[in-house]
Design a protein around this motif. Structure first.
Motif, PDB file in Angstrom:
ATOM      1  N   LEU A  40      31.959  39.632  37.163  1.00 28.42           N
ATOM      2  CA  LEU A  40      32.007  40.894  37.900  1.00 28.42           C
ATOM      3  C   LEU A  40      33.435  41.373  38.128  1.00 28.42           C
ATOM      4  N   ASN A  41      34.418  40.507  37.872  1.00 27.97           N
ATOM      5  CA  ASN A  41      35.813  40.928  38.076  1.00 27.97           C
ATOM      6  C   ASN A  41      36.637  40.749  36.802  1.00 27.97           C
ATOM      7  N   LYS A  73      24.655  42.823  40.932  1.00 31.06           N
ATOM      8  CA  LYS A  73      25.987  43.316  40.563  1.00 31.06           C
ATOM      9  C   LYS A  73      26.570  44.199  41.653  1.00 31.06           C
ATOM     10  N   SER A  74      25.699  44.973  42.287  1.00 36.08           N
ATOM     11  CA  SER A  74      26.157  45.967  43.264  1.00 36.08           C
ATOM     12  C   SER A  74      26.777  45.334  44.509  1.00 36.08           C
ATOM     13  N   TYR A 108      29.213  43.226  44.504  1.00 33.29           N
ATOM     14  CA  TYR A 108      30.554  42.709  44.223  1.00 33.29           C
ATOM     15  C   TYR A 108      31.624  43.260  45.158  1.00 33.29           C
ATOM     16  N   GLU A 109      31.714  44.583  45.288  1.00 33.56           N
ATOM     17  CA  GLU A 109      32.797  45.166  46.096  1.00 33.56           C
ATOM     18  C   GLU A 109      32.728  44.705  47.544  1.00 33.56           C
ATOM     19  N   GLU A 110      31.520  44.677  48.101  1.00 38.24           N
ATOM     20  CA  GLU A 110      31.377  44.238  49.495  1.00 38.24           C
ATOM     21  C   GLU A 110      31.772  42.772  49.642  1.00 38.24           C
ATOM     22  N   ARG A 136      33.785  40.999  47.728  1.00 34.46           N
ATOM     23  CA  ARG A 136      35.224  40.839  47.528  1.00 34.46           C
ATOM     24  C   ARG A 136      35.995  41.257  48.781  1.00 34.46           C
ATOM     25  N   GLU A 137      35.616  42.393  49.365  1.00 34.02           N
ATOM     26  CA  GLU A 137      36.301  42.865  50.577  1.00 34.02           C
ATOM     27  C   GLU A 137      36.113  41.883  51.741  1.00 34.02           C
ATOM     28  N   GLU A 141      38.261  38.843  51.098  1.00 29.22           N
ATOM     29  CA  GLU A 141      39.676  39.164  51.307  1.00 29.22           C
ATOM     30  C   GLU A 141      40.034  39.082  52.786  1.00 29.22           C
ATOM     31  N   TYR A 197      33.948  35.821  40.401  1.00 31.28           N
ATOM     32  CA  TYR A 197      32.699  36.442  40.847  1.00 31.28           C
ATOM     33  C   TYR A 197      31.781  36.598  39.642  1.00 31.28           C
ATOM     34  N   TRP A 242      27.587  37.376  38.311  1.00 30.61           N
ATOM     35  CA  TRP A 242      26.233  37.861  38.589  1.00 30.61           C
ATOM     36  C   TRP A 242      25.275  36.773  38.137  1.00 30.61           C
TER      37      TRP A 242
END
Length: 364
Positions: free
Chosen positions: A81-82, A323-324, A326-328, A330-331, A334, A344, A346
Motif C-alpha cells: 500500500l506504500n 486498501k482504503s 491505508y491513509e488513516e 499511516r496517520e 505517525e 503496509y 493489503w
C-alpha cells in the motif's frame, strides 16, 4: 558487540514499474558490508500463473546477484500500500567468531550462522510443488520440507523461534473446511512430534491473495546459559494455543488451536531481541467488533506494548483488511513517533471482524 547489535532489519520500497525493474531497484539499495540472511518481497501479481513466473524471475535474479551466497528468498502475494514492491531484509554484520554458511534443500536456499552463542537457522520460501493443490496438502508438504531441513542441520523442531505463515484466502472455506484451520491442523500435526516445554514460536498467520501456502522461519540452538529463548504472554489476551472451540473454525472435523506465543525473545548476556507475533485487537480471546479501525489499531498497539516491555521497536509490518484504510492507519501510526521502517500491506486477517494486524521486532 553481541547478536542484538549485529542483526539488522530493514524495509526498502520502490515506485510502480515493470516487475524486473522494481526488483533491480530494490537490490541496488542493499547494504554491501553485511551478510544478507533473508529477502522477503511483497508484491501484487495478477493471478497464480503470474505469481509463479515472478517467483522464478526472483530466484534467477538472486542467484545471479549472490552466487554461492544466496539468502533465504520469499515472494509474498500481498499488495503493498506504500510502494510498487516492498523488500524486507534481514542482514548480519559478521565479526570475529561468526561463521555463516549458505546451503540449499530442494531448491530452497537457507542460511546457518554459528558463533560462541549458538547456532542460528534462517530458512523459508517453503511452498508446495503444485500451487493449485488443496491447502491441507500444501501445508503438509511444507512442514515435511521444514522438518527435513531442520533434521539435516541438527535443529530440533522446538528450536523454532519465529515463524511466518502466509495462507492464500485465509478465511475462505473449501466446502466445510476453512483454509486457516486446515493450516493450523497441519501445523499441530507437525509440532505434535516434539514437546514445547519452553513455549511455541512467535508467529504470524496472515492471508495472501494468491500463492498457496508459504512459510518462513528462524530457529536457534544456544551454546551458553547466558543465551536463551523466552516465551512471552500478554496478560490482556488468552494465549492463542489455549483458545476455546468457540473462536475456532473446523477442518476435517478438527479444531487444532493456532500453535504460537504472543511473542518470543532471545536473550544474549542481558540484551534481548523480541519477535512480536501477528497482533490484533483481541482481548481475552474475543475480537473487538464494530469499534472501527482507529480503536482496533490503538488496542493492537497496547497489546504490542504489553509484549515488548522496555525493548524499543525496530520495525513493523501492518496488514490492513481494506486498501482504503491505508491513509488513516499511516496517520495514526505517525502519531506514535516511532521513527522506524514500517511496511503496509493489503491482506486478509485470520478473523473476518479484524480490520488490522501488526507484527514487529524490538530490541532491548
Amino acid at each position: 558487540m553481541n547478536y542484538c547489535d549485529k542483526i539488522h532489519y530493514n524495509i526498502y520500497t520502490t515506485g510502480v514499474a515493470a516487475f524486473s525493474e522494481m526488483v533491480d531497484a530494490l537490490l541496488a539499495q542493499l547494504p554491501q558490508d553485511e551478510q544478507i540472511l533473508r529477502l522477503a518481497f511483497f508484491g501484487m501479481p495478477s493471478d497464480n500463473e503470474q505469481y509463479v513466473s515472478r517467483r522464478i524471475i526472483l530466484r534467477e535474479k538472486i542467484r545471479k546477484y549472490y552466487g554461492n551466497h544466496e539468502p533465504v528468498l520469499s515472494y509474498v502475494s500481498q499488495p503493498p500500500l506504500n510502494a510498487g514492491l516492498i523488500l524486507e531484509v534481514h542482514s548480519y554484520k559478521t565479526g570475529e567468531g561468526d561463521h555463516v554458511t549458505f546451503r540449499h534443500y530442494g531448491g530452497f536456499p537457507y542460511v546457518v550462522l554459528e558463533n560462541a552463542d549458538g547456532r542460528f537457522l534462517f530458512a523459508g520460501g517453503f511452498h508446495g510443488d503444485v500451487i493449485n493443490f488443496g491447502i491441507q496438502q500444501q501445508s503438509a508438504e511444507v512442514f515435511h520440507m521444514i522438518g527435513e531441513v531442520m533434521r539435516r542441520e541438527g535443529f530440533p523442531v522446538n528450536s523454532i523461534i519465529r515463524q511466518w505463515n502466509y495462507i492464500e484466502q485465509i478465511t475462505r472455506f473449501d466446502g466445510p473446511d476453512q483454509h486457516y484451520q486446515m493450516f493450523n491442523n497441519a501445523r499441530a500435526d507437525f509440532y505434535g512430534k516434539t514437546d514445547w516445554n519452553n513455549g511455541y514460536p512467535a508467529a504470524t498467520g496472515i492471508g495472501a491473495n494468491l500463492g498457496g501456502i508459504l512459510v518462513d522461519l528462524d530457529a536457534a540452538v544456544f551454546a551458553r546459559p547466558e543465551c536463551y529463548a523466552t516465551p512471552i504472554d500478554n496478560k490482556l489476551q488468552v494465549a492463542a494455543h489455549a483458545y476455546s472451540d468457540q473462536v475456532l473454525e473446523a477442518a476435517q472435523q478438527k479444531k487444532a488451536t493456532p500453535k504460537f506465543e504472543r511473542a518470543k525473545s532471545m536473550t544474549f548476556d542481558g540484551r534481548r531481541i523480541v519477535y512480536i507475533s501477528g497482533t490484533a485487537a483481541i482481548r481475552g480471546e474475543e475480537s473487538l467488533v464494530g469499534v472501527g479501525l482507529g480503536r482496533q489499531l490503538h488496542i493492537t498497539m497496547e497489546n504490542i506494548d504489553q509484549l515488548i516491555g522496555n525493548a524499543k521497536l525496530k520495525m513493523l509490518r501492518v496488514y490492513l483488511k481494506e486498501k482504503s484504510f491505508y491513509e488513516e492507519a499511516r496517520e495514526l501510526l505517525e502519531g506514535y513517533r516511532l521513527d522506524i521502517p514500517i511496511s503496509y500491506m493489503w491482506a486478509d486477517v485470520c478473523r473476518d471482524e479484524l480490520l488490522i494486524e501488526i507484527e514487529g521486532i524490538a530490541i532491548e
